[in-house]
Enzyme design. Structure first.
Site, mmCIF file in Angstrom:
data_model
loop_
_atom_site.group_PDB
_atom_site.id
_atom_site.type_symbol
_atom_site.label_atom_id
_atom_site.label_comp_id
_atom_site.label_asym_id
_atom_site.label_seq_id
_atom_site.Cartn_x
_atom_site.Cartn_y
_atom_site.Cartn_z
ATOM 1 N N ASP A 1 45.769 -13.808 -60.868
ATOM 2 C CA ASP A 1 46.477 -13.313 -62.052
ATOM 3 C C ASP A 1 47.982 -13.402 -61.808
ATOM 4 O O ASP A 1 48.421 -14.152 -60.932
ATOM 5 C CB ASP A 1 46.037 -11.872 -62.362
ATOM 6 C CG ASP A 1 46.015 -11.584 -63.864
ATOM 7 O OD1 ASP A 1 47.100 -11.526 -64.464
ATOM 8 O OD2 ASP A 1 44.914 -11.415 -64.414
ATOM 9 N N HIS B 1 50.344 -7.871 -66.179
ATOM 10 C CA HIS B 1 48.950 -8.141 -66.512
ATOM 11 C C HIS B 1 48.045 -8.008 -65.296
ATOM 12 O O HIS B 1 46.980 -7.399 -65.357
ATOM 13 C CB HIS B 1 48.861 -9.555 -67.089
ATOM 14 C CG HIS B 1 47.542 -9.956 -67.641
ATOM 15 N ND1 HIS B 1 46.565 -10.533 -66.874
ATOM 16 C CD2 HIS B 1 47.039 -9.888 -68.891
ATOM 17 C CE1 HIS B 1 45.501 -10.806 -67.628
ATOM 18 N NE2 HIS B 1 45.762 -10.433 -68.861
ATOM 19 N N SER C 1 40.638 -9.935 -71.261
ATOM 20 C CA SER C 1 41.189 -9.835 -69.909
ATOM 21 C C SER C 1 40.818 -8.518 -69.261
ATOM 22 O O SER C 1 40.747 -8.420 -68.037
ATOM 23 C CB SER C 1 42.715 -9.930 -69.949
ATOM 24 O OG SER C 1 43.147 -11.252 -70.032
#
Length: 487
Positions: free
Chosen positions: A152, A205, A417
């Protein structure tokens, strides 16, 4: 206070990838030209001979790919040794030439990617399993003894979500991918476990996703409960930056393939740094697309499954109605142990009879291979964040962490996600329950016991399971899956 009592956000941070690895196009130059990915075919059809291109050259074996790159005059970047693929850069004419080389079987573009953006351990009964079940080692079922990898934007290892009881970080291997920058050595480098790679990439994120998979269980001020599905696991983070490219993400998968048995290196005990058994991938192509069995991504995840590692994909945030395939391409791989995850909305209450998230990508109703495998909560998910990071700031619902200085260190975000890492953590729980399980057994335990919530498309027989084009086999049920796996 439960997450359901927080003000719900309507913002869907679905930053996903613009990866299109679906199918091939006819050879452009000669009858013997190796096939190419759609995006590379389009690029080569219009690019001038001198235009710069980065490509992944697949060979019948590694030597063939290496020779082809060298003979075409391309500059080698890195190689994926176990699957016979070499990443290289050069001119469009050189890429056209490499297609003619002996032993070249496929060439794909280094496509740009963007990240998908949503911790509902109650709906999946993950929290119940943590509290009531034990693993093969006799400890609570929290993923203890299992390594989890997250590819990520990075992670903040100093976040309280990842602190161990002794004060150290449960992020045991912290890596930064430099592959997208075209370095030919040191493509993925280890950095100190204290370095915040998420801030380096201006992300957020990755920390949020990692918190959902493996964050510590806390009750915050006001009674708000947070925590991931495998808070006892150890974490390997591979930061590919905020602007993902196929080369960067594939290099990360390749790193796991080559290092999953000892992610911290030789001489580090498995107790301190357990083998990686599951990988989370919360990125993929915008708009979905057809499955490409020839891509390096697919070759890598199949090699990982053969070596006992489960790969988990977010299915995408493009919604749909079943009239077309909008699912994330690599997640459509029918190989056992490769899972695609749809987003479920527990309506903020932990209910198991909620809805499929509107934004969750649907497969094509007439193509069962394109359907997601399973659902997990991905809407309005509270997890680890830092308020100054771009993705975290979109949540607009900051919650203070457990320490007096942990201001706004949790936030609410939605997206597939956030559904994917719930399954990633659940896989870690299942491996703790049965350490010698195969990826196929893990997948079967999850899909055969999934809770059949009824919202959306009806379930149909799809191989050995009943499934649907919007939610897969249903909502993950950890307690039931453990029972199926261990009996």
């Amino acid at each position: 206070m439960s997450l359901g009592r927080l003000r719900r956000s309507t913002l869907i941070v679905a930053c996903v990838t613009v990866l299109s690895l679906s199918g091939t196009v006819p050879a452009q130059a000669e009858q013997s030209s190796a096939p190419v990915s759609d995006t590379l075919g389009s690029l080569l059809a219009t690019a001038s001979g001198a235009a710069r291109v980065t490509a992944l050259v697949h060979g019948s074996d590694l030597a063939a790919a290496e020779n082809a790159v060298r003979e075409a005059g391309l500059t080698r970047i890195t190689a994926f040794r176990k699957i016979g693929v070499v990443a290289a850069t050069g001119t469009a004419d050189q890429v056209r030439a490499v297609r003619q080389a002996a032993g070249v079987t496929y060439v794909e573009n280094n496509d740009p990617l963007r990240v998908y953006a949503s911790s509902g351990t109650q709906a999946t009964r993950s929290l119940e399993a943590q509290q009531t079940l034990t693993g093969a080692d006799g400890t609570k079922l929290t993923g203890t003894g299992v390594g989890v990898a997250v590819i990520d934007t990075g992670v903040d290892p100093t976040h309280p979500a990842f602190s161990a009881k002794d004060g150290s970080s449960r992020v045991v291997a912290n890596l930064k991918s430099l592959c997208a920058q075209g370095t030919d050595t040191g493509c993925i480098v280890k950095v100190p476990n204290s370095v915040d790679t998420d801030t380096l990439s201006l992300g957020g994120h990755g920390t949020h996703v990692t918190g959902i998979a493996a964050g510590n269980d806390f009750t915050l001020s006001g009674g708000t409960r947070v925590g991931g599905t495998a808070p006892g696991s150890k974490i390997t983070s591979i930061s590919t930056g905020a602007a993902l490219l196929v080369l960067g993400s594939d290099a990360a998968l390749n790193w796991v393939l080559e290092n999953h048995r000892a992610p911290c290196g030789a001489g580090v005990s498995a107790q301190a740094c357990p083998p990686i058994k599951v990988i989370n991938n919360s990125y993929g192509p915008s708009g979905g697309g057809g499955f490409d069995p020839n891509s390096a991504t697919v070759k890598l995840q199949r090699a990982l499954a053969a070596e006992g590692v489960v790969t988990v994909w977010a299915n995408g945030n493009d919604g749909g109605d079943g009239s077309q395939n909008l699912s994330n391409p690599p997640g459509q791989d029918p190989t056992p142990g490769i899972l695609s995850v749809a987003s479920y909305n527990d309506q903020g209450t932990g209910t198991r009879d909620g809805t499929v998230s509107d934004y969750s990508s649907r497969g094509a109703a007439n193509d069962q291979q394109s359907w997601p495998d399973i659902s997990a909560p991905g809407e309005n998910i509270l997890s680890a964040c830092r308020p100054y990071l771009p993705i975290c700031s979109t949540g607009l619902q900051p919650v203070n962490g457990p320490g007096m200085l942990d201001l706004g260190t949790y936030n609410v975000i939605s997206g597939t996600s956030m559904a994917a890492p719930q399954i990633t953590g659940i896989v870690a729980q299942l491996y703790q329950a049965k350490p010698d399980a195969t990826p196929a057994e893990i997948e079967d335990a999850l899909k055969s016991t999934a809770y059949k919530y009824t919202d959306g498309a009806p379930y149909q027989q799809a191989g050995p399971y009943t499934s649907s084009f919007d939610k897969g086999t249903g909502l993950a049920d950890v307690v039931a899956a453990v029972g199926a796996l261990t009996n």
